[in-house]
Design a protein around this motif. Structure first.
Motif, PDB file in Angstrom:
ATOM      1  N   PRO A  72       0.829  -1.206   0.000  1.00  0.00           N
ATOM      2  CA  PRO A  72       0.000   0.000   0.000  1.00  0.00           C
ATOM      3  C   PRO A  72       0.866   1.260   0.000  1.00  0.00           C
ATOM      4  N   ALA A  73       0.286   2.334  -0.435  1.00  0.00           N
ATOM      5  CA  ALA A  73       1.048   3.583  -0.584  1.00  0.00           C
ATOM      6  C   ALA A  73       1.567   4.100   0.748  1.00  0.00           C
ATOM      7  N   ASN A  74       0.767   3.963   1.832  1.00  0.00           N
ATOM      8  CA  ASN A  74       1.225   4.483   3.121  1.00  0.00           C
ATOM      9  C   ASN A  74       2.424   3.706   3.652  1.00  0.00           C
ATOM     10  N   ILE A  75       2.504   2.398   3.358  1.00  0.00           N
ATOM     11  CA  ILE A  75       3.656   1.601   3.773  1.00  0.00           C
ATOM     12  C   ILE A  75       4.892   2.027   2.971  1.00  0.00           C
ATOM     13  N   VAL A  76       4.707   2.259   1.674  1.00  0.00           N
ATOM     14  CA  VAL A  76       5.827   2.690   0.833  1.00  0.00           C
ATOM     15  C   VAL A  76       6.347   4.041   1.303  1.00  0.00           C
ATOM     16  N   ASP A  77       5.442   4.974   1.636  1.00  0.00           N
ATOM     17  CA  ASP A  77       5.870   6.292   2.131  1.00  0.00           C
ATOM     18  C   ASP A  77       6.639   6.152   3.440  1.00  0.00           C
ATOM     19  N   HIS A  78       6.193   5.238   4.297  1.00  0.00           N
ATOM     20  CA  HIS A  78       6.903   5.018   5.561  1.00  0.00           C
ATOM     21  C   HIS A  78       8.301   4.464   5.309  1.00  0.00           C
ATOM     22  N   VAL A  79       8.431   3.510   4.392  1.00  0.00           N
ATOM     23  CA  VAL A  79       9.747   2.945   4.068  1.00  0.00           C
ATOM     24  C   VAL A  79      10.655   4.025   3.498  1.00  0.00           C
ATOM     25  N   ARG A  80      10.107   4.842   2.627  1.00  0.00           N
ATOM     26  CA  ARG A  80      10.905   5.916   2.021  1.00  0.00           C
ATOM     27  C   ARG A  80      11.374   6.909   3.081  1.00  0.00           C
ATOM     28  N   MET A  81      10.534   7.173   4.075  1.00  0.00           N
ATOM     29  CA  MET A  81      10.856   8.168   5.088  1.00  0.00           C
ATOM     30  C   MET A  81      11.774   7.611   6.174  1.00  0.00           C
ATOM     31  N   GLU A  82      11.465   6.397   6.675  1.00  0.00           N
ATOM     32  CA  GLU A  82      12.187   5.844   7.808  1.00  0.00           C
ATOM     33  C   GLU A  82      13.377   4.981   7.397  1.00  0.00           C
ATOM     34  N   LEU A  83      13.299   4.340   6.237  1.00  0.00           N
ATOM     35  CA  LEU A  83      14.347   3.409   5.823  1.00  0.00           C
ATOM     36  C   LEU A  83      14.958   3.815   4.497  1.00  0.00           C
ATOM     37  N   GLY A  84      14.835   5.071   4.140  1.00  0.00           N
ATOM     38  CA  GLY A  84      15.316   5.524   2.834  1.00  0.00           C
ATOM     39  C   GLY A  84      16.818   5.504   2.695  1.00  0.00           C
ATOM     40  N   HIS A  85      17.563   5.474   3.813  1.00  0.00           N
ATOM     41  CA  HIS A  85      19.022   5.473   3.755  1.00  0.00           C
ATOM     42  C   HIS A  85      19.596   4.061   3.654  1.00  0.00           C
ATOM     43  N   PHE A  86      18.757   3.099   3.402  1.00  0.00           N
ATOM     44  CA  PHE A  86      19.212   1.721   3.316  1.00  0.00           C
ATOM     45  C   PHE A  86      20.178   1.528   2.151  1.00  0.00           C
ATOM     46  N   VAL A  87      21.249   0.766   2.439  1.00  0.00           N
ATOM     47  CA  VAL A  87      22.208   0.360   1.404  1.00  0.00           C
ATOM     48  C   VAL A  87      22.379  -1.144   1.509  1.00  0.00           C
ATOM     49  N   ARG A  88      22.169  -1.821   0.439  1.00  0.00           N
ATOM     50  CA  ARG A  88      22.203  -3.274   0.439  1.00  0.00           C
ATOM     51  C   ARG A  88      23.624  -3.794   0.589  1.00  0.00           C
ATOM     52  N   THR A  89      23.797  -4.822   1.419  1.00  0.00           N
ATOM     53  CA  THR A  89      25.088  -5.479   1.621  1.00  0.00           C
ATOM     54  C   THR A  89      24.912  -6.978   1.447  1.00  0.00           C
ATOM     55  N   ASN A  90      26.000  -7.718   1.657  1.00  0.00           N
ATOM     56  CA  ASN A  90      25.952  -9.182   1.553  1.00  0.00           C
ATOM     57  C   ASN A  90      25.715  -9.864   2.900  1.00  0.00           C
ATOM     58  N   GLU A  91      25.557  -9.074   3.956  1.00  0.00           N
ATOM     59  CA  GLU A  91      25.329  -9.648   5.283  1.00  0.00           C
ATOM     60  C   GLU A  91      23.852  -9.994   5.463  1.00  0.00           C
ATOM     61  N   LYS A  92      23.601 -10.948   6.341  1.00  0.00           N
ATOM     62  CA  LYS A  92      22.225 -11.281   6.666  1.00  0.00           C
ATOM     63  C   LYS A  92      21.590 -10.138   7.447  1.00  0.00           C
ATOM     64  N   ASP A  93      20.276 -10.011   7.311  1.00  0.00           N
ATOM     65  CA  ASP A  93      19.568  -8.980   8.054  1.00  0.00           C
ATOM     66  C   ASP A  93      19.814  -9.150   9.547  1.00  0.00           C
ATOM     67  N   LYS A  94      20.049  -8.045  10.231  1.00  0.00           N
ATOM     68  CA  LYS A  94      20.473  -8.089  11.630  1.00  0.00           C
ATOM     69  C   LYS A  94      19.296  -7.824  12.552  1.00  0.00           C
ATOM     70  N   PRO A  95      19.091  -8.678  13.559  1.00  0.00           N
ATOM     71  CA  PRO A  95      18.001  -8.439  14.514  1.00  0.00           C
ATOM     72  C   PRO A  95      18.422  -7.461  15.596  1.00  0.00           C
ATOM     73  N   TRP A  96      17.478  -6.580  15.963  1.00  0.00           N
ATOM     74  CA  TRP A  96      17.684  -5.632  17.041  1.00  0.00           C
ATOM     75  C   TRP A  96      16.493  -5.720  17.989  1.00  0.00           C
ATOM     76  N   TRP A  97      16.791  -5.529  19.293  1.00  0.00           N
ATOM     77  CA  TRP A  97      15.698  -5.405  20.263  1.00  0.00           C
ATOM     78  C   TRP A  97      15.360  -3.927  20.371  1.00  0.00           C
ATOM     79  N   MET A  98      14.159  -3.547  19.966  1.00  0.00           N
ATOM     80  CA  MET A  98      13.820  -2.153  19.737  1.00  0.00           C
ATOM     81  C   MET A  98      13.670  -1.333  21.005  1.00  0.00           C
ATOM     82  N   PHE A  99      13.480  -1.971  22.161  1.00  0.00           N
ATOM     83  CA  PHE A  99      13.080  -1.214  23.340  1.00  0.00           C
ATOM     84  C   PHE A  99      14.214  -0.954  24.319  1.00  0.00           C
ATOM     85  N   THR A 100      15.463  -1.184  23.920  1.00  0.00           N
ATOM     86  CA  THR A 100      16.571  -0.934  24.839  1.00  0.00           C
ATOM     87  C   THR A 100      17.605   0.025  24.274  1.00  0.00           C
TER      88      THR A 100
END
Length: 585
Positions: A280-308
């Protein structure tokens, strides 16, 4: 399996290093057994790594099948190891046949769910210690009270229930984020067909069951930082909004064949054309705004605990100021419709802030559910303020998560029949506002029979269960013409007894008057299940059931279930007979 130490004392600094070197040789020899076609190892889930031993500290556990040839291969390796290393197998600790449960490090070990009897000795030790304390004239209080903080007048004990939840939450974190022998084993055993975020409990270890109970709270706080796109598009929280499976309509999810996030990436960054195609468009806008600085690498996606994360801390005193952190606005409006006055509650929550930018969600009224939401929000804010006041750490994401979790749990409790309840609160509101109870209907009518057949409708009723009761039956031929009907008052009894009496008397009449073949219709599902042998007969109708079976023996009589609407005539007679003394025919 333990070993008796020779040449080097256990306390010697060289002992651990020498033991590791020696056990490595033993481990390689045991692993090499899988290369032999005649070797049958310990049964493992399909696709799991082959495993026949585990080594830790100064002990080695060997897993083997009961195949004689395979056991001889293992024993041969152990004898060679004993001969070459000089370490002698401790026979007293090894190769003893025992039964479950057995005690290990003071705790009972069993292959199934532990029973209370297994912990009898441990509980006795605890009670003996408590009795010793009781004799010292100490004041006593409930356990829940002593678990509150000291600054609130309690003793600050840690709640065992909370500790248990924390331990299983940690296990879930390790299962989801680590690549170990244990996590691979659990994945192959329980999650080979379904994603861990949606798999349901269908048997297995109690550890796995408790891990699933901790899953809903944990998954909301795990963010998978996009790197190579190895996480799931729909079931992993890579967007910081939660799993998209719970956020967007299912038809969006059917428009893409794959599941990995890399399908939404180009060689170096996001593929926005693909994102706009499948999200949906609102999800795409959120990705563009919050994750727009993403640069693809060869590493596996890294898990983070968001609340600490320390950078997401916020001051509680700012929680009630708009455009800074969290806004709570409760207003009541009254709107007048054509037919009724409608009260609606609107709650406005600003979930996150970045400068003057924020996101607003709206609650509108439905049933009484919305009346509880302001209380949940204010309660969580009050708890956070107290935590902050007493020196505790509070983050904005934690406050939002707790509010979201409480609303989710309330919705699950209030609407248990909704199986796919979303975990994000604004989606919960949207679901419940648009939810309409499904209208299920079925046409019920008296069906005609083949020529020469008969139908006997039976019914029993009680005016209080148990209270004065009645039983009735009516018989009709294949064209629907009445042949005979009877109803009579019974003593004080229950519905199920009255139903059984009606069936027994109806079958008896049909058999004695040779009205066969006969189909007996009853609106009692219990009696139909009992007659088919699916349910065991309750004790109070066991004799009646045996009598019914005797009258049915070698006779063409069947008992079927019918809805009450299709049994209206017999039901009419059971109520009519209460107006008469005795019976009617």
């Amino acid at each position: 399996m333990g070993f008796a130490e020779e040449y080097v004392d256990m306390g010697d600094p060289l002992s651990p290093a020498l033991f590791i070197l020696a056990v490595e040789v033993l481990s390689m020899a045991l692993i090499a057994l899988f290369e032999k076609q005649s070797f049958r190892g310990y049964g493992m889930p399909k696709w799991s790594a082959k495993l026949n031993h585990l080594s830790y500290s100064e002990d080695t556990i060997i897993f083997a099948s009961a195949d004689k040839a395979s056991l001889e291969m293992i024993m041969s390796i152990l004898h060679d190891y004993d001969k070459e290393s000089g370490q002698t197998i401790n026979v007293d600790k090894s190769f003893n046949k025992g039964d479950f449960p057995f005690t290990y490090l003071g705790c009972p070990i069993s292959y199934a769910r532990g029973q209370k009897l297994f912990y009898k000795d441990m509980m006795k030790k605890v009670k003996d210690r408590l009795q010793a304390w009781r004799g010292r004239s100490k004041p006593w209080s409930e356990w829940d009270n002593v678990c509150y903080p000291k600054n609130e007048g309690a003793l600050g004990f840690r709640s065992l229930h909370d500790i248990s939840k924390a331990l299983f939450a940690k296990l879930w974190w390790r299962f989801r984020t680590s690549n170990t022998l244990w996590s691979n084993f659990m994945w192959n055993k329980y999650c080979k067909r379904f994603r861990p975020t949606v798999v349901q409990w269908k048997g297995g270890s109690q550890t796995w069951k408790m891990m699933l109970q901790a899953r809903d709270e944990m998954e909301h706080g795990i963010w998978w930082e996009p790197k190579s796109g190895s996480s799931s598009i729909w079931f992993d929280n890579w967007s910081k909004l939660g799993a998209l499976h719970d956020l967007i309509p299912i038809h969006y999810q059917n428009e893409i064949l794959g599941d990995e996030l890399e399908e939404l990436m180009s060689e170096s960054q996001w593929n926005y054309a693909k994102l706009q195609e499948v999200l949906p468009a609102n999800i795409v806008d959120h990705v563009r705004m919050e994750l727009g600085h993403f640069v693809r690498t060869n590493e596996k996606d890294k898990p983070w605990w968001m609340f600490t994360n320390s950078d997401q801390r916020l001051a509680i005193q700012n929680l009630l100021f708009p455009m800074e952190s969290l806004v709570l606005e409760v207003t009541y409006r009254r709107s007048v419709n054509e037919n009724e006055n409608q009260h609606s509650l609107k709650m406005l929550v600003l979930s996150e802030s970045a400068g003057n930018r924020g996101s607003y969600f709206h609650y509108r009224s439905f049933c009484n559910y919305n009346m509880a939401i302001p209380a949940l929000v204010v309660w969580q804010i009050w708890k956070s303020m107290n935590t902050r006041r007493h020196g505790g750490a509070v983050s904005q994401n934690k406050v939002i998560h707790e509010i979201n979790r409480n609303i989710y749990m309330l919705a699950k409790k209030r609407y248990p029949w909704l199986q796919n309840m979303p975990k994000c609160w604004h989606r919960i509101v949207e679901l419940l506002e648009n939810y309409r109870l499904p209208l299920i209907y079925k046409q019920v009518k008296w069906t005609f029979l083949d020529r020469g057949c008969f139908k006997c409708n039976t019914n029993g009723a009680s005016k209080g269960n148990p209270r004065p009761s009645s039983a009735a039956f009516c018989i009709r031929d294949s064209s629907g013409e009445f042949i005979y009907a009877k109803a009579r008052i019974l003593t004080v009894t229950t519905n199920v007894v009255a139903e059984a009496v009606a069936i027994e008397e109806g079958i008896k009449y049909c058999v004695l008057h040779e009205l066969l073949p006969t189909i007996v219709e009853t609106d009692s599902l219990t009696m139909q299940k009992v007659q088919d042998g699916i349910w065991e007969a309750p004790w109070n109708i066991s004799l009646l059931v045996r009598s019914i079976q005797r009258w049915r023996k070698d006779k063409d009589v069947s008992v079927v279930h019918v809805f009450r609407e299709g049994n209206s005539v017999a039901n009419y007679f059971t109520n009519l007979v209460f107006d008469f003394a005795g019976s009617i025919q």
